[in-house]
Design a protein around this motif. Sequence first.
Motif, mmCIF file in Angstrom:
data_model
loop_
_atom_site.group_PDB
_atom_site.id
_atom_site.type_symbol
_atom_site.label_atom_id
_atom_site.label_comp_id
_atom_site.label_asym_id
_atom_site.label_seq_id
_atom_site.Cartn_x
_atom_site.Cartn_y
_atom_site.Cartn_z
ATOM 1 N N ASP A 265 -3.533 -7.629 -1.951
ATOM 2 C CA ASP A 265 -3.315 -6.227 -2.285
ATOM 3 C C ASP A 265 -2.039 -5.710 -1.638
ATOM 4 O O ASP A 265 -1.895 -5.730 -0.426
ATOM 5 C CB ASP A 265 -4.519 -5.412 -1.816
ATOM 6 N N ARG A 269 -2.984 -0.599 -6.194
ATOM 7 C CA ARG A 269 -4.197 0.025 -6.725
ATOM 8 C C ARG A 269 -4.365 1.454 -6.210
ATOM 9 O O ARG A 269 -4.494 2.391 -7.016
ATOM 10 C CB ARG A 269 -5.411 -0.829 -6.367
ATOM 11 N N VAL A 313 -6.051 1.054 -12.666
ATOM 12 C CA VAL A 313 -6.603 0.890 -11.319
ATOM 13 C C VAL A 313 -7.664 -0.208 -11.304
ATOM 14 O O VAL A 313 -7.756 -0.991 -10.359
ATOM 15 C CB VAL A 313 -7.205 2.226 -10.833
ATOM 16 N N ARG A 317 -10.456 -6.124 -11.661
ATOM 17 C CA ARG A 317 -11.720 -6.008 -10.934
ATOM 18 C C ARG A 317 -12.875 -5.752 -11.881
ATOM 19 O O ARG A 317 -14.029 -5.833 -11.503
ATOM 20 C CB ARG A 317 -11.651 -4.865 -9.917
ATOM 21 N N THR A 395 -13.898 1.917 -13.582
ATOM 22 C CA THR A 395 -13.436 2.454 -12.302
ATOM 23 C C THR A 395 -14.501 2.302 -11.223
ATOM 24 O O THR A 395 -14.199 1.953 -10.085
ATOM 25 C CB THR A 395 -13.080 3.943 -12.476
ATOM 26 N N TYR A 400 -13.789 2.320 -7.220
ATOM 27 C CA TYR A 400 -13.113 3.611 -7.121
ATOM 28 C C TYR A 400 -14.005 4.713 -7.669
ATOM 29 O O TYR A 400 -13.621 5.488 -8.539
ATOM 30 C CB TYR A 400 -11.776 3.590 -7.867
#
Lengths: 475, 492
Positions: A265, A269, A313, A317, A395, A400
């Motif tokens: 990372d 993000r 974002v 994932r 999300t 998130y």
Amino acid sequence: MSSGGMSLRSVLPEIVLLIGALGILLFALFASRRAQRFAAHLSLLVLAASAASTWFVVGASEPTTFFGAYAVDGAAVWGKLIILATTALAVLLSYEWFAADPRRGELYTLLLLSALGAVLLAGATDLMEMVLGILLSSATGYVLASYHRRSARAAEAAMKYYLLGALATGFMVFGVVLLFGMGGSTLFGALRVSLGGADAWALAVAVGLVAIGLSFKIGAFPAYAWVPDVADGAPAPMAAFLTAAPKVGALIVLARLAAALPAADVGWRPLIAVLAAVTMTLGNLAALRQDDVRRLLGWSSISQAGYALMAVVALGRSDLAVPSLIYFVGAYVLGNLAAFGVVVELRGLADRHLYNGLSRTRPWLALTLVVVFLSFVGVPPLAGFVGKLGLFAATIEAGYTWLAVLAAANSVLSLAYYLRVLGPAYLGQPGPEVAATMGRWARMGTYVPAAALLVLGIAAQPLWHALAGAGLFPL
Amino acid sequence: MLTAMIAVPLLGAFVVAFLPRERTVLIRRLALGLSFVPLALTLVVWLRYSGGPLPQMIESVPWIPALGVGYKVGVDGFSLPLVALSALLFPVSMAYPLDLLGRERTYYGFFLFLEAASLGVFLALDLFLFFVFWDLSLVGMYFVIAIWGHGDAARSAIKFFIYTLTGSLALLLAIIGLYLSTSPHTFDMISIIQHPPLPGDGLRASLIFLGFVIAFVIKSPLAPLHTWLPPAHVDAPGPGSAILAGVLLKMGTYGFIRITLQMMPDTFRRYAFALAVLAVISIIYGALVSLAQSNLKRLIAYTSIAHMGLVVLGIAAAGGVLVGAVDARRIALDGATLGMVSHGLITGALFLISGSIYARAGTYEMDEFGGLASKARTMGLATVVAAFASLGLPGLAQFVSDVEVFVGAFAIYPVLVVISLVGMVLLAALFLRMLKKVFLGPLRERWQSMRDLDGVETAVMISLLVPTLIIGVFPAWLINVIDATARAVVGG
């Protein structure tokens, strides 16, 4: 390294667009003033041919072509189709709007070239390719925004659009140079490997600079300020196009670039998440006080861009990220075209007070606004709901949840200003004179996307199923 | 069959909307005829329904299999009574006379649309479908309040829409959270109920639970998230209020049972006491504020909050412990479900009467009335019956559900039950005061020409209050249906 060689077949849609645009330019040069209108018919043909030729791209064995510089994956194909559809609808809205303009023929050349720029963006997997796409889409966009040469508002909008664009693109080129310097390549596929050892801070700066450039095309924070002005000042059909088509391409290329960043990372993000949060909140807050429907649509388009960024974002994932990005953007584009279509059909009527009693004088247009706005809010069973559901799920799955909660809160907020238009339209008493309407083409450009919102909301399965398998290189 | 209950009013809404504007009689007849179809179908369903723990008469079609979404409807002991209630309330509310401002098509169209959405919420066995209908009901109600309301209707309607949309987005996020915890991902209610995906503790479960609670507390509504309700009720047209109180509020309490209690039993138990406290606060607060009202409709609106608090108290008690006290919890859950039905019938009637009063007098202020019973006998009688039913007179439906909730909940939360009994006393006081102010005493000069309820209005009152009486005297047929499903929920 996937390369796929140089297969002209796989860029046939782009070639068709380019040749078509030039052909229409030649036609417009030589055709009589009366015959200029046929440029619209021609451009629809070109768009249809380009869309049909994506057939040769679908199912390519490699995700990229031209030695890794250009994507032919699912996201590229869907992005192309959405942009082509947007352009076709914009042509429908333009036909009568520009009827009195002696230069209407060239308009369609510019429109097709602008679409080509957006299409290139959607397929770009190379930094230079990305810059090229942005420049082509912007350079034509500035002209389209100021096509009414005598309108001071259009000139102002175009000037703002241009200055901000120049600035943002400048930032982006710096970022591109930095990325190239650190990664030693402009290809996303190569950068994905070579950026692994790059200095985190330098990378963050480079990505930030590129993000500024792309935010201009997406209409997101920080380079969003042109959107309401263009929505309000540019010719309404062009406003519809400029707030929709470039967004599609830029969002997809942003997703590709994010996917190309090293797996460890580097903070992109959270960066995109913050941009998304600021963009949606800002757009909605500013829209609350608008009395001008076109400006309101502009601000609402900013907030919609914020929602779409949520998919970026979640990229990597959640499996839902890519399909929900495309579904949501598709729903947004249809809604945007239909909403501006109502404005076009009402001959540019923009003050919300003039929409009083629209449900009685023009019930179908009022209903279109209901469908579009509720789709923007995300009320089922409209396409916007399916897109938003996917976005929220992606999300949350990406960890998130706060962003999803914020987006939900923003959706509530957005209802308030949509109701400020729908309220008068349904509750108000119609004025003495009934608003004039544009014509058959404009109606088609309005009702077709509105109906599509309903159809794609209820019969979501085929499209969602197709999107679920869509790849996004270099993810 | 169940699909037809949704499809007929939904298609009817579009048909009605396209009839020629001038054919008002045809529009009304057709719309009313169509709105009765679900009621007729409910009777058939009720006769065929055999009772039991699991939903029956399931109709299922894949919708978006790629997302685990299906169109799936069915009935069980919780949904069937509410379906019946909705199927009854819609036609009678639509039949109730109202000045439609020359917009018959739109009015009946929206009501049919709302009927389809409401039945859909109760029939849905898929969370996605449930949410779809849930949201559609908001849209329908917004237009009904905004267009045919009075006073500051546009503002109240916006407040209603925004407030409840907040709730529905909390619901959406919670549904997504629950969906993401299932494996493979599914929205199917039955499979989630049979295999609750989340353990009781943990932040994730708590957050999802919180989302559901926010949604259902707003919808029910419980204090302190009730503030959208009084203005919406006061400014809505009478039939709109009846539907809002009778059907839409039940979606919140139904959600408490169907989703939080059935799908997250562990988490529910952890927070059941907090929920029960919230419910008791609503009972006391609703009753106290109601006591202070001079506006008739506002008074009824606040009693709704108290009654819905009682329903939630029953639900909270039913989920208060995971094992043991089976009978008490079962009775509490029976009482809660029955409470939804009785409140729907009684409050529906009260709101319709207030609509009639407003149509005649143009005000809801109780102090301006007095002695109306001498002039409008049927109206007085209907109000007396409904008011006494609402305050819990034995022999009427509310009494049965009140007793069941209190008896059941007493085993779990004895102190809370004692506190909430105070609220019941307040309710009795305020209804008696209302009757005295509006219907008893000397008749004022200006109301000399007060019309009594007309034929249609009387018929509607009969169709709402006679079931109230039947349930009050002979509740077993209804309780047995609920009980068969409730028994499975409490693990009996």
